[in-house]
Write an enzyme that holds these catalytic residues in place. Structure first.
Site, short mmCIF file in Angstrom:
data_model
loop_
_atom_site.label_atom_id
_atom_site.label_comp_id
_atom_site.label_asym_id
_atom_site.label_seq_id
_atom_site.Cartn_x
_atom_site.Cartn_y
_atom_site.Cartn_z
N HIS B 57 0.87 -1.20 0.05
CA HIS B 57 -0.18 -0.05 0.04
C HIS B 57 0.85 1.20 0.06
O HIS B 57 2.14 1.18 0.10
CB HIS B 57 -0.94 -0.07 1.25
CG HIS B 57 -1.93 -0.96 1.12
ND1 HIS B 57 -3.13 -0.92 1.90
CD2 HIS B 57 -2.22 -1.98 0.37
CE1 HIS B 57 -4.09 -2.16 1.65
NE2 HIS B 57 -3.46 -2.63 0.92
N GLU B 59 1.10 3.84 2.11
CA GLU B 59 1.69 4.49 3.30
C GLU B 59 2.83 3.45 3.51
O GLU B 59 3.55 3.96 4.03
CB GLU B 59 0.57 4.45 4.51
CG GLU B 59 -0.42 5.47 4.19
CD GLU B 59 -1.62 4.71 3.24
OE1 GLU B 59 -1.51 3.64 2.66
OE2 GLU B 59 -2.71 5.21 3.41
N CYS B 87 -5.79 2.43 5.62
CA CYS B 87 -6.53 1.15 6.15
C CYS B 87 -5.85 0.74 7.61
O CYS B 87 -4.84 1.31 7.91
CB CYS B 87 -6.36 0.09 5.11
SG CYS B 87 -4.68 -0.90 5.29
N CYS B 90 -2.03 0.00 7.44
CA CYS B 90 -1.28 0.99 7.50
C CYS B 90 -1.34 2.13 8.38
O CYS B 90 -0.37 2.61 8.96
CB CYS B 90 -1.71 1.92 5.93
SG CYS B 90 -1.36 0.84 4.71
#
Lengths: 158, 158
Positions: B57, B59, B87, B90
């Protein structure tokens, strides 16, 4: 036969890996293994302090290696064995990877006694009282990436 | 001057990065940037489907790059800007990295409308009703890695 015999075999492997790794260098005391149809796909272990990567937990490491090996981000059909209950980062990584079952040996409560913050993060996500502050800022065109993604005919959903 | 002007500048950068990346190949519609003392340390963007890595992801990508650059797993003093609300994977990665503040543009509720499961994972962690099942199995010597870690004189806590 102990119905958990099979699971204990894999858990003994990860505990033994965690023991070996924590004795060396600056590895953390955690290990994991991903299994599909009874066969080991990948091992992972914690190298947060060794590699200067706060995301390099055992489960994340094992998931990355399994995905690379199986050439897919979708690990449906795999299970993960971890030497301890996955933290919320790793639990969520397991979720994103479509792994449906986690077997673990040591609870997050025990891990917390050794100074790790797993339980604190679980509690923040449970109560919504976050010490890490999230602030939403209205910004022009913020939904554009999603609109473009939505229109892509070749998008790969996950 | 709009008190959020500075934050909007960084958020516009990540939204623009997300737009560029989602048009190319199989990148996801997400981007992030890590900032310390007003200076950009690292950019990240989502490559889950492109790289076959369910953990990649925006991040996580930005945190790994910032840690590598600053040569530390401890990003105290940094803030993170994300094109959407992180999310739980993260969020927890941000927590582990000791970043205390997250600015984001699009909410998890909006992201969910585009088919992403962020909100579902948040809800599972909130309610404790998990679709990914976690099962604890009593295993011999399970606490050994932590006992060894605890005795290490050169251990690096995080």
């Amino acid at each position: 036969m102990d119905k958990n015999q099979k699971h204990k075999l894999f858990l003994r492997k990860v505990i033994s890996l965690a023991v070996r790794k924590v004795r060396l260098n600056n590895n953390g005391p955690f290990a994991a293994v991903i299994v599909k149809n009874g066969k080991i796909i990948s091992y992972g272990y914690n190298r947060v302090t060794k590699k200067n990567d706060p995301t390099l937990h055992a489960e994340i490491d094992a998931i990355r290696k399994a995905s690379l090996k199986l050439k897919t981000f979708d690990l449906t059909g795999c299970v993960i064995y971890s030497s301890c209950q996955p933290c919320p980062m790793c639990f969520s990584a397991v979720y994103w990877a479509n792994i449906k079952k986690i077997y673990y040996a040591v609870t997050k409560e025990t891990v917390s006694k050794y100074g790790f913050r797993d339980l604190k993060i679980y509690n923040e996500l449970k109560t919504g009282r976050f010490t890490v502050k999230m602030e939403q800022i209205d910004t022009d065109n913020a939904v554009d990436p999603f609109k473009i993604w939505n229109k892509k005919k070749d998008k790969i959903k996950y």
